[in-house]
Design a protein around this motif. Structure first.
Motif, mmCIF file in Angstrom:
data_model
loop_
_atom_site.group_PDB
_atom_site.id
_atom_site.type_symbol
_atom_site.label_atom_id
_atom_site.label_comp_id
_atom_site.label_asym_id
_atom_site.label_seq_id
_atom_site.Cartn_x
_atom_site.Cartn_y
_atom_site.Cartn_z
ATOM 1 N N TYR A 1 0.804 -1.229 0.000
ATOM 2 C CA TYR A 1 0.000 0.000 0.000
ATOM 3 C C TYR A 1 0.833 1.274 0.000
ATOM 4 O O TYR A 1 0.274 2.377 0.031
ATOM 5 N N GLY A 2 2.143 1.153 -0.023
ATOM 6 C CA GLY A 2 3.013 2.314 -0.027
ATOM 7 C C GLY A 2 4.461 1.879 0.020
ATOM 8 O O GLY A 2 4.762 0.686 0.124
ATOM 9 N N ASP A 3 5.363 2.832 -0.059
ATOM 10 C CA ASP A 3 6.790 2.547 -0.075
ATOM 11 C C ASP A 3 7.394 2.851 1.287
ATOM 12 O O ASP A 3 7.638 4.022 1.617
ATOM 13 N N PRO A 4 7.672 1.826 2.115
ATOM 14 C CA PRO A 4 8.225 2.083 3.454
ATOM 15 C C PRO A 4 9.578 2.770 3.426
ATOM 16 O O PRO A 4 9.969 3.406 4.409
ATOM 17 N N ALA A 5 10.318 2.655 2.318
ATOM 18 C CA ALA A 5 11.646 3.266 2.256
ATOM 19 C C ALA A 5 11.588 4.759 1.966
ATOM 20 O O ALA A 5 12.610 5.443 2.054
ATOM 21 N N SER A 6 10.422 5.284 1.638
ATOM 22 C CA SER A 6 10.333 6.689 1.245
ATOM 23 C C SER A 6 10.372 7.632 2.430
ATOM 24 O O SER A 6 10.734 8.802 2.304
ATOM 25 N N ASP A 7 9.995 7.140 3.611
ATOM 26 C CA ASP A 7 9.914 8.009 4.787
ATOM 27 C C ASP A 7 9.819 7.131 6.029
ATOM 28 O O ASP A 7 9.226 6.039 5.982
ATOM 29 N N GLY A 8 10.399 7.608 7.128
ATOM 30 C CA GLY A 8 10.280 6.861 8.383
ATOM 31 C C GLY A 8 8.849 6.739 8.856
ATOM 32 O O GLY A 8 8.507 5.795 9.561
ATOM 33 N N ARG A 9 8.011 7.716 8.489
ATOM 34 C CA ARG A 9 6.573 7.619 8.728
ATOM 35 C C ARG A 9 5.932 7.273 7.398
ATOM 36 O O ARG A 9 5.656 8.142 6.574
ATOM 37 N N PRO A 10 5.680 5.990 7.112
ATOM 38 C CA PRO A 10 5.177 5.608 5.792
ATOM 39 C C PRO A 10 3.772 6.144 5.543
ATOM 40 O O PRO A 10 2.958 6.252 6.468
ATOM 41 N N VAL A 11 3.511 6.496 4.296
ATOM 42 C CA VAL A 11 2.189 6.965 3.877
ATOM 43 C C VAL A 11 1.544 5.857 3.063
ATOM 44 O O VAL A 11 2.072 5.437 2.029
ATOM 45 N N LEU A 12 0.397 5.385 3.536
ATOM 46 C CA LEU A 12 -0.255 4.231 2.931
ATOM 47 C C LEU A 12 -1.608 4.620 2.351
ATOM 48 O O LEU A 12 -2.380 5.347 2.981
ATOM 49 N N GLY A 13 -1.925 4.109 1.164
ATOM 50 C CA GLY A 13 -3.251 4.259 0.591
ATOM 51 C C GLY A 13 -4.152 3.159 1.127
ATOM 52 O O GLY A 13 -4.475 2.202 0.410
ATOM 53 N N LEU A 14 -4.557 3.301 2.363
ATOM 54 C CA LEU A 14 -5.212 2.213 3.084
ATOM 55 C C LEU A 14 -6.187 2.799 4.082
ATOM 56 O O LEU A 14 -5.877 3.767 4.784
ATOM 57 N N ASP A 15 -7.370 2.223 4.181
ATOM 58 C CA ASP A 15 -8.367 2.634 5.164
ATOM 59 C C ASP A 15 -7.849 2.346 6.574
ATOM 60 O O ASP A 15 -7.182 1.341 6.820
ATOM 61 N N ALA A 16 -8.169 3.237 7.516
ATOM 62 C CA ALA A 16 -7.707 3.075 8.894
ATOM 63 C C ALA A 16 -8.178 1.755 9.491
ATOM 64 O O ALA A 16 -7.437 1.089 10.226
ATOM 65 N N ARG A 17 -9.392 1.371 9.169
ATOM 66 C CA ARG A 17 -9.916 0.103 9.681
ATOM 67 C C ARG A 17 -9.074 -1.070 9.189
ATOM 68 O O ARG A 17 -8.768 -2.011 9.932
ATOM 69 N N ASP A 18 -8.654 -1.017 7.927
ATOM 70 C CA ASP A 18 -7.865 -2.100 7.347
ATOM 71 C C ASP A 18 -6.439 -2.106 7.892
ATOM 72 O O ASP A 18 -5.824 -3.166 8.037
ATOM 73 N N LEU A 19 -5.904 -0.928 8.196
ATOM 74 C CA LEU A 19 -4.599 -0.874 8.861
ATOM 75 C C LEU A 19 -4.675 -1.577 10.213
ATOM 76 O O LEU A 19 -3.789 -2.373 10.563
ATOM 77 N N LEU A 20 -5.719 -1.309 10.972
ATOM 78 C CA LEU A 20 -5.879 -1.967 12.269
ATOM 79 C C LEU A 20 -5.961 -3.476 12.106
ATOM 80 O O LEU A 20 -5.380 -4.225 12.901
ATOM 81 N N GLU A 21 -6.639 -3.932 11.073
ATOM 82 C CA GLU A 21 -6.718 -5.370 10.834
ATOM 83 C C GLU A 21 -5.326 -5.960 10.584
ATOM 84 O O GLU A 21 -5.001 -7.052 11.077
#
Length: 432
Positions: A134-154
């Protein structure tokens, strides 16, 4: 055991963060401040994750310590003096990361920040694999994800036993769960059917527990505070105080049940960058009543004002000020010691003169948080009478408040031009 924990910080791999945000400097500053448990921050970033695996070794359940004494890595370039008895071998780390989610829901773009904690590197690896879609973890220490908050929690819940999520700085206009620009009105709206797995909320620098207590729907959540430090000297400006053993799962139990959660150390919320409403480019700031009278529009440029935390709390509040829910942990509002010393000396809080004076103070009196909270005023007076007066006023809640707005930090002063600050001096509820 009673200890300060700061579980929201960033590494040198996060955008707009200090190059000194490595484990050695973070440890040194935690010892200076009096913080015993520190989040690692940014474990999703591949380079930082590799550094953590190399430099940390298991300690108590779910916690880590440095493999070696950090003073060796600093090579004599320590920023100053440490308190007597400071021992890097007793400092503990918890694997943590702040994650940003950006997505559409209910016809609006939602931009939210979340804190994620895991007890071991295996769970961290599982989480990192899952979010890489859902995003590039190497781009920033705080990754930005195209993901619903509910799905992140899952994803968090599926990463391993003990993994959990805490919504970050929940009232911040741009990135908080209740933020005026992209948030929701309830936790349930945000996390849906998985809301029952949310049990703690981070108040953020621009709000304190008393403001959150005005919303009865938040009574079931434990309130935590952390520094969100982008550089090591910012560690400990807000902390959560626990009365548990140093153990990841004991901390988790305290957050779930409240047993062992002693309370929080907070900014005065007016010092936060989004306390009241305003438009920084136009130099306009407003109290909530004036914002409503003007329809939320900047009188200078005609654009929409950034509605701050105080307004947003008042929008959602169903209680009057001063109500404290049964069983709620207390808090104490403090001003960071460098700011106080800078005011006493008449210089900036980051000046060399302030650094030298704090070196002298911590050598004589102990960690910075102890000086602000616990050291008797007469002992402080023996080192610095003006500082003793400032700390006495701070402990009584006698401060002059100049509120922050639209990304601009506010200012809290202990002395005004007319002498001792007596106006607006209602003391906050205290933790101790």
């Amino acid at each position: 055991m009673r200890f300060h924990a700061d579980l929201h910080i960033h590494s040198k791999y996060a955008r707009a963060c200090s190059r000194d945000s490595d484990l050695e400097h973070l440890t040194w500053w935690a010892l200076r401040k009096g913080v015993a448990l520190l989040g690692t921050g940014d474990f999703t970033h591949p380079a930082w994750f590799g550094h953590l695996r190399d430099r940390l070794v298991p300690a108590e359940p779910g916690l880590f310590r440095l493999r070696e004494d950090p003073s060796a890595a600093l090579d004599g370039d320590a920023p100053g003096a440490l308190p007597p008895g400071a021992d890097a071998g007793r400092m503990r780390f918890m694997l943590s990361v702040e994650v940003a989610t950006v997505y559409r829901r209910g016809g609006r773009t939602r931009k939210l920040h979340h804190l994620v904690y895991v007890p071991d590197f295996e769970a961290a690896e599982a989480f990192n694999r899952s979010i890489s879609r859902y995003g590039d973890p190497a781009s920033d220490g705080r990754p930005v994800l195209g993901l619903d908050a509910r799905d992140l929690l899952e994803i968090v819940l599926g990463s391993g036993d003990g993994a959990y999520l805490v919504p970050a700085h929940v009232w911040t206009p741009w990135f908080g769960v209740f933020g005026s620009r992209s948030g929701f009105d309830t936790v349930e709206e945000c996390y849906g059917d998985l809301t029952g797995h949310i049990f703690a909320l981070e108040t953020g620098l621009s709000s304190d527990p008393a403001m959150n207590w005005r919303v009865s729907g938040l009574d079931r959540y434990r309130l935590v505070s952390h520094s969100d430090a982008h550089s090591p000297p910012r560690i400990g400006r807000e902390t959560t105080v626990f009365e548990t053993s140093l153990d990841y799962f004991e901390v988790l139990r305290a957050l779930r049940t409240g047993d062992g959660l002693a309370g929080t150390v907070e900014f005065f919320p007016e010092e936060g960058r989004y306390h009241i409403d305003g438009h920084r480019k136009c130099g306009v700031r407003m109290e909530p009543r004036e914002t409503r009278r003007r329809g939320g529009i900047c009188p200078v440029c005609g654009k929409r004002l950034t509605v701050g935390v105080l307004s947003r709390v008042e929008d959602l509040a169903d209680r009057a000020e001063g109500v404290r829910p049964d069983g709620a942990a207390g808090f104490r509002s403090l001003v960071p010691l460098p700011e106080i010393v800078g005011e006493v000396l008449g210089v900036g809080p980051q000046s060399k003169k302030v650094l030298r004076e704090i070196d002298r103070l911590v050598t004589a009196l102990g960690p910075e948080l102890a000086i602000l909270e616990d050291v008797p005023v007469d002992e402080i007076e023996a080192c610095s009478p003006p500082l003793a007066e400032a700390v006495a006023r701070l402990r009584r809640g006698e401060v002059v408040r100049d509120a922050g707005y639209d990304g601009e930090y506010g200012a809290i002063r202990l002395f005004g031009p007319g002498g001792p600050a007596r106006a607006g001096t209602t003391a906050p509820p205290t933790l101790f």
